[in-house]
Each structure stands twice: as structure tokens, then as C-alpha cells.
Design an enzyme around this catalytic site. Structure first.
Site, short mmCIF file in Angstrom:
data_model
loop_
_atom_site.label_atom_id
_atom_site.label_comp_id
_atom_site.label_asym_id
_atom_site.label_seq_id
_atom_site.Cartn_x
_atom_site.Cartn_y
_atom_site.Cartn_z
N HIS A 425 65.41 98.45 60.51
CA HIS A 425 64.24 98.90 61.27
C HIS A 425 64.62 99.21 62.73
CE1 HIS A 425 59.79 98.87 62.06
NE2 HIS A 425 60.23 98.63 63.29
N GLU A 426 65.32 98.29 63.37
CA GLU A 426 65.66 98.49 64.78
C GLU A 426 66.70 99.60 64.95
OE1 GLU A 426 63.88 97.27 66.99
OE2 GLU A 426 62.80 95.87 65.69
#
Length: 636
Positions: A425-426
Site C-alpha cells: 500500500h505505501e
């Protein structure tokens, strides 16, 4: 500035006062206590004790007889018509006396019973009323001094706040420097016919230093400084607030030239809409303030400073020229201002020699002066926790993250699946930002949970402050916000709740582009939304029809969906880099922007270079060396 406190009486005064009250009460109550300790008997028992000569002393009063037996015990009985009483007492050998009742004039009795108590109570009332009037209570002062302004009074002090102690607000200090110059040399302005503003209004977000600027003006001008909050004028009884305003200006005129500072003036200065009928306390207070600032009587030498973060809610009569003539904006500091503020607060702590405030100021974009002071303090606390005697740049950078995202949650343990999801996600956010032009560089990526609820975050830091954003840059921001969800979709083919904040930010920005920034082809340069309280979060309200609102919603959804698809395509085309970066972040948990860019460009990171050098050193140490004399293989 040093606060002027009213003189306090020594503690001995209060001890003596309490002792006097106790003694007076004891003298007044002693007869009642004595009467309560005397045993009451019948008259027949008194006669029996007289005949048996058990009585030692007798005192005959108008309404009772008090006698003492041979053992010293006191008795009392009623008085009856007994002509033989005196003879019997004489025969028993008892000592007896009878009270002589003195005749009192009826006029004297009336004076002592009625007139004297009234005079005493009237004198006490007049004393307290005069004391309250001296404090500015007026007629309303009878309510426990409710008319007293309760303003804190400061006098000039060498240790006060000056302009040099306030950084990052150069424009505001320049505007206020005229006030200081006027208080120092008023003839310079009066000789040409100029007059200083009667009131200066400081407006800006919370924590930008409005109160500190007001104290700095008083410190530079070297004049008395009255400080009071707007909420202190509002009382339960109608007229109290107006009385406090009168008292405040009365004290200020006595100490002129001086400065009166009213903090959070919106508490009493809100617009009058006519909805309140009758005597409204807030409206009366505002009317009195308007009269004092620009009435028939001039306020020569009294400068009014006020601070608020809600200027839109103030009454127009308060803002007109002649009352608050000048408005001084105290905005959030820019990059140069943040660096100066950090330097001022950094003087209060022991810093390492390699601290670069420029880097910390870039990371703290959008921070107020109060937040920057908190960042320096958090850095000092972190240095103490780690057992160091100086604050390093790493401490300050970590404190920026603490202010933004909270402390690290050391007890939060993510499962392996959750950790992989957060890593992708990051990296999705960072990779989408890096693959687009006109995006802020990535400063740091971490998947360590924080107390704010974030399981990880990607920090982007602009090289310099941006005041104007183009449509392309805003669209890139929306795509970056959707990059985390897009990474989950292209890798795991599923979605999670981790993108809740990203969705909120992307939707808010897309709606602003359409309703406020005029970036919609259908609406063009038409404002569909208005902003209120821009210094307190910027609440918005739509100003269009229901049909137009539906059209706005459709365009917002289409804009976010378009940028989401762009982010998905960017990540799908760079799947190998996504996997490589996510695996590296999963292993390290926190990586810098430099490490991220080196992996993205295929360069060797610092950790990889260190590992390679270690491997080369180990390989050299295990290489066989030929001895030229003995032709043997020796291991060095």
C-alpha cells in the site's frame, strides 16, 4: 512584562481576625453555655434543701433563683410568691443576694434595640459598596464584584517579550512597528496631522503567535499592557459585561499611554442579527465596547489590540474605520519563517553541531509556530529518553513525525499478511508519485504503526513552498492518494480498509477542483461552494440547486475514478519495481527517499553497498596466498 498583582495582606492579619471572631463569639455565647450547665429543680426541693441547711449561696433574680449546695453544684428554680423565703434563708445560714433592677429610659431601650443595629448594618453595607465601586463594579458591583474587569495588568520589564523573540511573521511585525513608534514619539505623527489606528485586529489560525505579537508590541513600546479574554466579559447577570468594559477602559485611560489586548474577541463581537429580543448580555457588552472605542470621549494614548481566528463572524460596526482601523494577518509561516522559528526555539535546548533546521522546516510544511515549538520540545524529550545530552537532527525529524502521525505503537504487532499489505500500500503511494511529473519527492516510507491509527505512511516533502497549484498537479495528487488502493488491487486482486483516509482526501480535493477552483468544463468559473471559518478548518457549504449538486457528485466520482485508473496502469506497468520495493520495505520497515529512488533507478542502495563490501572483505580474507619460498598455500 511583569503582571501587577494587588497588594496582599500578611497571614498574621487573617489569624488575628479569626481569633477576634472566636473571642467575640465566646463572650456572647458564654451566658447560654453557663445556663445549660445548671440543673433545674422544683421549688419544693429548694425549700427542703433550705430547711436541711444544704444550701451555701443563693442569687434571687426576677424570673429565677440560682443556688449552690455545700458541694458547689449549681441549681435553679422558678420564683413563687413566698413571703417567708428571706427568713428561711437567714435561718439556714445561707448567703443570699437579690438583683437590683435599674430603670432604663424607653428612648434608650428603643435606640439600643432598633436604631443601633440598623446603623451598624448600614455602615457595613456602605463600606463594601464603596470598595466595589472603587474597583469599577458600579451599581452591578453589589453582585460580589461582578463589574470588575479582572484584566491582567502587566508593567514594562527587561525580561519581557520583544520582536526579536517572535520569528516567522515579518510582515505582521512591520505593520505593528508603527504602533510602537507612535507610542514612543506621538508628536512626530500629530505634527503632520496623522493619527494612529485606535484598534488593530490580529487574525490568523490558532497557534500562529497572535498573543505573543501583542505582548511583543507592549514590550517594545515599554508601556503598561492590559490583557483580558473576550469570554471574561460574558456574565450571567445582564449589564455585568458592559460594566467590565467600562472598568477596563477607565483603568487604561488612567495609565495611558498603554495597550489593551482582548483575546478571542469573537466571544463578544459576533454579528447582531436581531433575533434576540430584550436585554441580551452579549449585545449590551458589544454596544458598550463600540461606545468606548469610538464615542464622544476620545481614547488618547490607548491602543486596542484584539485577536481572533473567526474574523467573518465579527460585527461590521466593530470592524469599521474608527474602531478597528487595521487588520494584520498572522498566517502560517512559510519555509523561511519555519526555519527562523525553529532557530528561536532551538536556542532554548542543547543542539548538536550538525543540526540543519532547513531540512526539518521542509518536513514540517503547514506547521504553526506553536507546533514548531512542540516539535523542538519533543526532540529534546526524545534525546533524554535515549540517554543523550544533545538534540540531534534525527530527534527533530522523528518529532515531526510524532506531531503529524503520533508516537510509534510498540505493542501493535501486525500479522505477516497485514504487513505485506501495508508494505504494498505505501509503496503504491510512493511509486505513483515518483512515476508522475510535478509531484513532491518522497522523503520517507514506513510501515510502523502510529498512535494516530495509521499503520504506515509515505512522507512527501516539497523542495519549496507552493502557493499556486495547476490542474495537472492537483490531478497527480489525487492519483497519488489512490495509489495505495491501486497497489492492493493489482497485487492481491482485493481491497482493504486501509485506504479510508486516502479516499477522504482524494474526494475532498476533487470536489474543491470542481466547486471552488473552476476546473470543471461544465461549470467553468462559477463558484458552487463557499468556505466559512477558513482559519478553523475551512467548513464548506454548497450554494447551488439540488440538480446541480447531483451533477457535481457525478463529476467528482468520474474525476477520482479517472485518476484511480491512471494509478492502476502505472503500477501494473512497473510491477517488478513494485514487488522489489515492497519486499525491501517489508524487510527494513522504514526506508528513506534516497533508498527508494536508488532501487527505482536500479542503483545500489547504501545497505546493499555495505553488504557487498562486507562480502568482498570476507572473500579477500579466505583467498589462498602462495608462499614463494615453500610453495605452500597459507590462509591469511
Amino acid at each position: 512584562m511583569q503582571e501587577v498583582q494587588p497588594p496582599k495582606k500578611p497571614m498574621a492579619f487573617y489569624y488575628i481576625l479569626v481569633l477576634a471572631v472566636i473571642l467575640m463569639f465566646n463572650e456572647m455565647a458564654r451566658p447560654y453555655f453557663d445556663q445549660a450547665q445548671i440543673e433545674q429543680v422544683d421549688y419544693s426541693q429548694f425549700m427542703d434543701m433550705t430547711e436541711s441547711q444544704q444550701i451555701g449561696k443563693v442569687e434571687i433574680k426576677d424570673n429565677q433563683i440560682i443556688f449552690v449546695d455545700q458541694d458547689g453544684k449549681k441549681y435553679k428554680t422558678g420564683v413563687t410568691n413566698d413571703p417567708q423565703l428571706v427568713q428561711r434563708l437567714h435561718d439556714s445560714g445561707a448567703e443570699f443576694t437579690q438583683d437590683i433592677k435599674e430603670e432604663t429610659s424607653p428612648i434608650v431601650s428603643f435606640f439600643l434595640a432598633w436604631i443601633l443595629p440598623l446603623i451598624i448594618f448600614f455602615a457595613i453595607g456602605q463600606y463594601f459598596s464603596r470598595k466595589l465601586m472603587e474597583r469599577g463594579g458600579g451599581a452591578n458591583g453589589m453582585f460580589f464584584g461582578g463589574g470588575n474587569s479582572q484584566a491582567k495588568i502587566y508593567v514594562p520589564s527587561s525580561e519581557g517579550i520583544h520582536f526579536k523573540d517572535v520569528a516567522g511573521e515579518d510582515e505582521a511585525k512591520e505593520n505593528l512597528s508603527e504602533i510602537v513608534d507612535y507610542l514612543h514619539n506621538p508628536k512626530k505623527y500629530s505634527s503632520i496631522g496623522a493619527s494612529m489606528p485606535k484598534g488593530v485586529l490580529l487574525v490568523g489560525p490558532p497557534g500562529t503567535g497572535k498573543t505573543m505579537l501583542a505582548k511583543a508590541v507592549a514590550g517594545e513600546a515599554d508601556v503598561p499592557f492590559f490583557s483580558i479574554a473576550g469570554s471574561e466579559f460574558v456574565e450571567m447577570f445582564v449589564g455585568m459585561g458592559a460594566s467590565k468594559v467600562r472598568d477596563l477602559f477607565k483603568q487604561a485611560k488612567e495609565k495611558a499611554p498603554c495597550i489593551v489586548f482582548i483575546d478571542e474577541i469573537d466571544a463578544i463581537g459576533q454579528k447582531r442579527n436581531g433575533a434576540n429580543m430584550g436585554n441580551d448580555e452579549r449585545e449590551q457588552t458589544l454596544n458598550q465596547l463600540l461606545t468606548e472605542m469610538d464615542g464622544f470621549e476620545g481614547n488618547t494614548g490607548v491602543i486596542i489590540l484584539a485577536a481572533t481566528n473567526r474574523p467573518d463572524s465579527l460585527d461590521p460596526a466593530l470592524l469599521r474605520p474608527g474602531r478597528f482601523d487595521r487588520r494584520v494577518p498572522v498566517e502560517l509561516p512559510d519555509l523561511k519563517g519555519r526555519e527562523a522559528i525553529l532557530a528561536v526555539h532551538g536556542q532554548k535546548v542543547r543542539l548538536a553541531s550538525d543540526v540543519d533546521f532547513h531540512t526539518v522546516a521542509r518536513m514540517a510544511a503547514g506547521a504553526s509556530g506553536a507546533e514548531l515549538a512542540n516539535i523542538v520540545n519533543e526532540g529534546a524529550l526524545r534525546a533524554v529518553r535515549n540517554g543523550r545530552e544533545v538534540v540531534t537532527e534525527a530527534d527533530l525529524e522523528e518529532s515531526v513525525e510524532v506531531v503529524i502521525a503520533g508516537y510509534q505503537k510498540k505493542n501493535a504487532i501486525l500479522s505477516d499478511k497485514e504487513k505485506h499489505t501495508v508494505a504494498y500500500h505505501e509503496i503504491g503511494h510512493a511509486l505513483v508519485a515518483a512515476l508522475q511529473s510535478h509531484s513532491a519527492p518522497v522523503q520517507k516510507i514506513t510501515i510502523i504503526p502510529r498512535t494516530s491509527g495509521a499503520l504506515g505512511y509515505t512522507m512527501q516533502v516539497e523542495k519549496q513552498d507552493q502557493y499556486i497549484l495547476t490542474k495537472e498537479e492537483l490531478e497527480n495528487k489525487i492519483a497519488t492518494f489512490t495509489g495505495g488502493r491501486a497497489a492492493e488491487e493489482v497485487k492481491f486482486n482485493q481491497v482493504s480498509t486501509g485506504a479510508a483516509n486516502d479516499i477522504e482526501q482524494a474526494t475532498k480535493l476533487a470536489r474543491a477542483m470542481i466547486t471552488r477552483y473552476g476546473m470543471s468544463e461544465d461549470f467553468g468559473m462559477v463558484a458552487m461552494e463557499t468556505v466559512t471559518n477558513r482559519y478553523l478548518g475551512g467548513d464548506t457549504s454548497l450554494a447551488c440547486s439540488a440538480a446541480t449538486q447531483e451533477q457535481i457528485d457525478r463529476q467528482v466520482v468520474a474525476l477520482v475514478r479517472e485518476q484511480h485508473e491512471k494509478a492502476r496502469k502505472l503500477l501494473a506497468d512497473n510491477m517488478e519495481k513494485l514487488d522489489e520495493l515492497a519486499a525491501y520495505l517489508y524487510e527494513k520497515e522504514t526506508i528513506t527517499g534516497d533508498e527508494f529512488m536508488k532501487i527505482l533507478k536500479g542503483e545500489e542502495t547504501a545497505a546493499e553497498a555495505e553488504a557487498r563490501e562486507d562480502a568482498e572483505e570476507r572473500a579477500k580474507s579466505s583467498t589462498p596466498v602462495v608462499d614463494p619460498e615453500h610453495h605452500k598455500y597459507n590462509l591469511a
